[in-house]
Design a protein around this motif. Structure first.
Motif, PDB file in Angstrom:
ATOM      1  N   ASN A 195       0.811  -1.217   0.000  1.00  0.00           N
ATOM      2  CA  ASN A 195       0.000   0.000   0.000  1.00  0.00           C
ATOM      3  C   ASN A 195       0.847   1.272   0.000  1.00  0.00           C
ATOM      4  N   TYR A 196       2.142   1.135   0.350  1.00  0.00           N
ATOM      5  CA  TYR A 196       3.019   2.302   0.435  1.00  0.00           C
ATOM      6  C   TYR A 196       3.962   2.420  -0.764  1.00  0.00           C
ATOM      7  N   VAL A 197       4.015   1.403  -1.613  1.00  0.00           N
ATOM      8  CA  VAL A 197       5.017   1.361  -2.679  1.00  0.00           C
ATOM      9  C   VAL A 197       4.890   2.544  -3.634  1.00  0.00           C
ATOM     10  N   LYS A 198       3.695   2.797  -4.142  1.00  0.00           N
ATOM     11  CA  LYS A 198       3.504   3.865  -5.120  1.00  0.00           C
ATOM     12  C   LYS A 198       3.876   5.224  -4.537  1.00  0.00           C
ATOM     13  N   ALA A 199       3.429   5.491  -3.314  1.00  0.00           N
ATOM     14  CA  ALA A 199       3.724   6.779  -2.679  1.00  0.00           C
ATOM     15  C   ALA A 199       5.219   6.933  -2.424  1.00  0.00           C
ATOM     16  N   LEU A 200       5.882   5.844  -2.044  1.00  0.00           N
ATOM     17  CA  LEU A 200       7.324   5.904  -1.801  1.00  0.00           C
ATOM     18  C   LEU A 200       8.074   6.219  -3.085  1.00  0.00           C
ATOM     19  N   ARG A 201       7.709   5.565  -4.168  1.00  0.00           N
ATOM     20  CA  ARG A 201       8.393   5.809  -5.440  1.00  0.00           C
ATOM     21  C   ARG A 201       8.176   7.250  -5.895  1.00  0.00           C
ATOM     22  N   THR A 202       6.991   7.769  -5.671  1.00  0.00           N
ATOM     23  CA  THR A 202       6.726   9.169  -6.013  1.00  0.00           C
ATOM     24  C   THR A 202       7.608  10.100  -5.190  1.00  0.00           C
ATOM     25  N   GLN A 203       7.855   9.700  -3.946  1.00  0.00           N
ATOM     26  CA  GLN A 203       8.650  10.522  -3.035  1.00  0.00           C
ATOM     27  C   GLN A 203      10.124  10.563  -3.429  1.00  0.00           C
ATOM     28  N   ILE A 204      10.683   9.436  -3.878  1.00  0.00           N
ATOM     29  CA  ILE A 204      12.137   9.364  -4.038  1.00  0.00           C
ATOM     30  C   ILE A 204      12.621   9.429  -5.481  1.00  0.00           C
ATOM     31  N   GLU A 205      11.734   9.210  -6.458  1.00  0.00           N
ATOM     32  CA  GLU A 205      12.194   9.163  -7.847  1.00  0.00           C
ATOM     33  C   GLU A 205      12.036  10.512  -8.541  1.00  0.00           C
TER      34      GLU A 205
END
Length: 239
Positions: free
Chosen positions: A228-238
């Motif tokens: 559930n956190y993968v998409k938001a994390l990728r948006t944050q760091i990429e």
């Protein structure tokens, strides 16, 4: 520096006030500056003491909690409000006065922790970026860490473990509160039990059922990332 949250507890029932104060002992940032048994008494103490946070019952004599909230909205620097009530039907009124939280009695400890963490985050945003160090420790000994040196933090059995380039430390601070204190730094909640410094992430690899694992600089520990956190994390760091 992470500042103390001056807090007023207002409820016409002494038992309820004592319960709230007892639960708030788990939050090191909370400093209870007073209590009130009526809406009018709460208003007087807010004017005199200027608390940051108000734990407020709704059904009180002289002035209801929602009536008090309407008055407070007109103040220059009103406290944030977390309503505590036995009645769910006041939720719409609480929304109208922009309450930071709405807790039903008997108060659930986890829900209180989340509400306090949310309020702490709002206060940090109002105060501006934190410039101090992160204090960690279980007993009287306290270690001060630069947030940039922290790799990740995890929570298990009511104890938070903070792993940094300077060592590993224990703390009773709930992960939600730690997350709020690090709001203006590069930290991200990747799992209900893990908070990571995104500047330390070097690799993210698939695990199972849509979940991933993180590799961080400075540690061999693999950090789980809930799907559930993968998409938001990728948006944050990429980029």
């Amino acid at each position: 520096m992470n500042q103390t949250i001056k807090t007023l507890v207002a409820d016409d029932e002494k038992y309820s006030r004592e319960e709230v104060k007892f639960l708030l002992q788990e939050h090191p940032s909370i400093q209870i500056t007073g209590e009130a048994a009526t809406g009018q008494e709460a208003l007087s103490k807010i004017i005199a003491d200027e608390p940051d946070l108000l734990l407020l019952d709704i059904d009180m004599p002289e002035m209801t909690g929602t009536e008090l909230a309407v008055i407070l909205k007109k103040m220059k620097n009103p406290p944030l409000i977390i309503f505590t009530t036995a009645y769910s039907e006041y939720a719409v009124e609480a929304f109208k006065v922009q309450a930071a939280g709405y807790l039903l009695k008997p108060i659930d400890e986890t829900e209180l922790t989340e509400a306090v963490a949310h309020a702490a985050g709002l206060l940090e945003s109002k105060r501006g970026p934190a410039k101090g160090k992160l204090a960690v420790g279980v007993d009287e000994a306290v270690t001060y860490l630069n947030p940039a040196d922290v790799l990740f933090a995890s929570r298990e059995n009511k104890t938070t473990t903070v792993v940094s380039s300077k060592g590993t430390f224990k703390s009773r601070m709930p992960l939600k509160e730690l997350e709020s204190r690090l709001l203006h730094h590069s930290f991200f909640r990747v799992h209900k039990s893990y908070l990571v410094n995104t500047e330390m992430i070097t690799e993210m690899t698939p695990w199972f059922n849509g979940a991933f694992q993180l590799t961080l600089n400075g540690t061999d520990v693999q950090i789980p990332v809930s799907r559930n956190y993968v998409k938001a994390l990728r948006t944050q760091i990429e980029l």
